[in-house]
Design an enzyme around this catalytic site. Structure first.
Site, PDB file in Angstrom:
ATOM      1  N   GLU A  79       4.899  -9.285  -8.145  1.00 19.83           N
ATOM      2  CA  GLU A  79       3.465  -9.435  -8.768  1.00 19.83           C
ATOM      3  C   GLU A  79       4.161 -10.475  -9.464  1.00 19.83           C
ATOM      4  O   GLU A  79       5.888 -10.586 -10.397  1.00 19.83           O
ATOM      5  CB  GLU A  79       2.909  -8.888  -8.964  1.00 19.83           C
ATOM      6  CG  GLU A  79       3.680  -7.642  -9.774  1.00 19.83           C
ATOM      7  CD  GLU A  79       3.424  -6.122 -10.743  1.00 19.83           C
ATOM      8  OE1 GLU A  79       2.861  -7.170 -11.847  1.00 19.83           O
ATOM      9  OE2 GLU A  79       3.374  -5.277 -10.703  1.00 19.83           O
ATOM     10  N   LYS A 110       2.059   4.506 -14.141  1.00 17.75           N
ATOM     11  CA  LYS A 110       2.244   4.643 -15.348  1.00 17.75           C
ATOM     12  C   LYS A 110       2.448   6.206 -16.295  1.00 17.75           C
ATOM     13  O   LYS A 110       1.272   6.676 -15.891  1.00 17.75           O
ATOM     14  CB  LYS A 110       1.919   3.242 -15.933  1.00 17.75           C
ATOM     15  CG  LYS A 110       2.121   1.976 -15.800  1.00 17.75           C
ATOM     16  CD  LYS A 110       1.284   1.149 -16.285  1.00 17.75           C
ATOM     17  CE  LYS A 110       2.322  -0.366 -15.416  1.00 17.75           C
ATOM     18  NZ  LYS A 110       1.469  -0.249 -14.434  1.00 17.75           N
TER      19      LYS A 110
END
Length: 303
Positions: A26, A160
């Protein structure tokens, strides 16, 4: 000559056609996730590491409105140094295309574009998931619903740490997205090796991962396989320290009235400042490990 809607570099096209290993990467990690000049160093290091293992890197991003699978070094360099660059999730791709602007692609957009190009493996850092308080705000990442519809392998170090991890795991189950640990049944928490929550399956070799991916394809299932690859225990943030930082970060966010989309960058910035940059070092270690593992699995899938 018209501009292609999605540009796939010749190098990536050739590697896919010839069944050589390819790993998608990404671009938000270097457009939004890391400070300059470290962002560019990490992006180019990831590509160089894959090439050294005989794997073709396919860095994904939007350049002048063109969604691109296999950005050139020059394009990566420009995106790394562009101020206020768009953060392009799947819903944003038509907008950035129409406006002809640069964009760093999120997990959702990268997975979509990589799959379009025939790439089977995608290495990232951390996934998006369900945010705290989502039962009232409905705030959850588009990564999850997108990955429920795209048959690719996504390697991450979990979601996360600032997210609601148990709720995220429940959503993955609801969306029929398999979550597998690499060498563990304890789900990692990005900055830490063990989030405190377990998952049902683990695999121990790239070949076992490849077998799962091949079985998914043989069954004709549409969803991604999520491989959770924990950061090494000696590279993680001390878990007790992270718990303390997160408690203080949330308290400060509440005090300042920060919520919704603004909460994530605020919390990540708080963690970075509080750890005096150590969290960034962990972020880079996470990414390196996932990229290296992605190369091994992509190679196993070509056998």
């Amino acid at each position: 000559m018209s501009t292609p809607v999605i540009h796939v570099s010749q190098e990536v096209q050739d590697a896919v056609r010839e069944n050589r290993p390819v790993v998608a990467l990404e671009s938000t990690i270097f457009t939004h996730g890391l400070p300059r000049p470290r962002n560019l160093d990490v992006a180019l290091e990831a590509e160089a590491g894959l090439r050294a293992r005989g794997v073709t890197p396919a860095t994904v991003g939007v350049f002048n409105g063109v969604a691109t699978v296999g950005l050139s070094t020059e394009q990566i360099t420009e995106l790394s140094n562009t101020d206020k660059i768009a953060k392009a999730s799947l819903r944003d791709l038509p907008v950035v295309r129409a406006l002809g602007i640069h964009g760093g692609t999120t997990v959702a957009a990268t997975a979509f574009l990589a799959h379009h190009a025939g790439v089977k493996v995608f290495s990232t850092g951390g996934l998006g998931g369900v945010h705290h308080g989502a039962s009232e705000t409905f705030d959850e990442s588009a990564d999850m619903t997108t990955l429920a519809q795209i048959p690719i392998l996504v390697i991450s170090a979990g979601v996360k740490s600032i997210l609601d991890i148990p709720a995220t795991l429940e959503r993955f189950e609801t969306l029929n997205i398999p979550v597998i640990g690499y060498g563990t049944t304890q789900y990692p928490g990005f900055y830490v090796t063990d989030s405190g929550f377990s998952i049902g399956y683990s695999v121990d070799t790239p070949e076992e991962v490849a077998a799962v991916v091949n079985a998914r394809d043989e069954l004709g299932l549409p969803q991604s396989v999520l491989l959770a690859n924990p950061v090494a225990a000696d590279k993680q943030l001390p878990p007790d320290q992270l718990d303390d930082i997160l408690a203080r970060a949330w308290a400060e966010a509440d005090k300042q009235g920060i919520s919704g989309n603004a909460a994530t960058p605020f919390l990540l910035d708080f963690i970075q400042k509080d750890t005096k940059g150590v969290s960034l070092d962990v972020n880079v270690e996470v990414y390196r490990g996932n990229v290296a593992l992605g190369g091994l699995i992509a190679t196993a899938l070509t056998r």
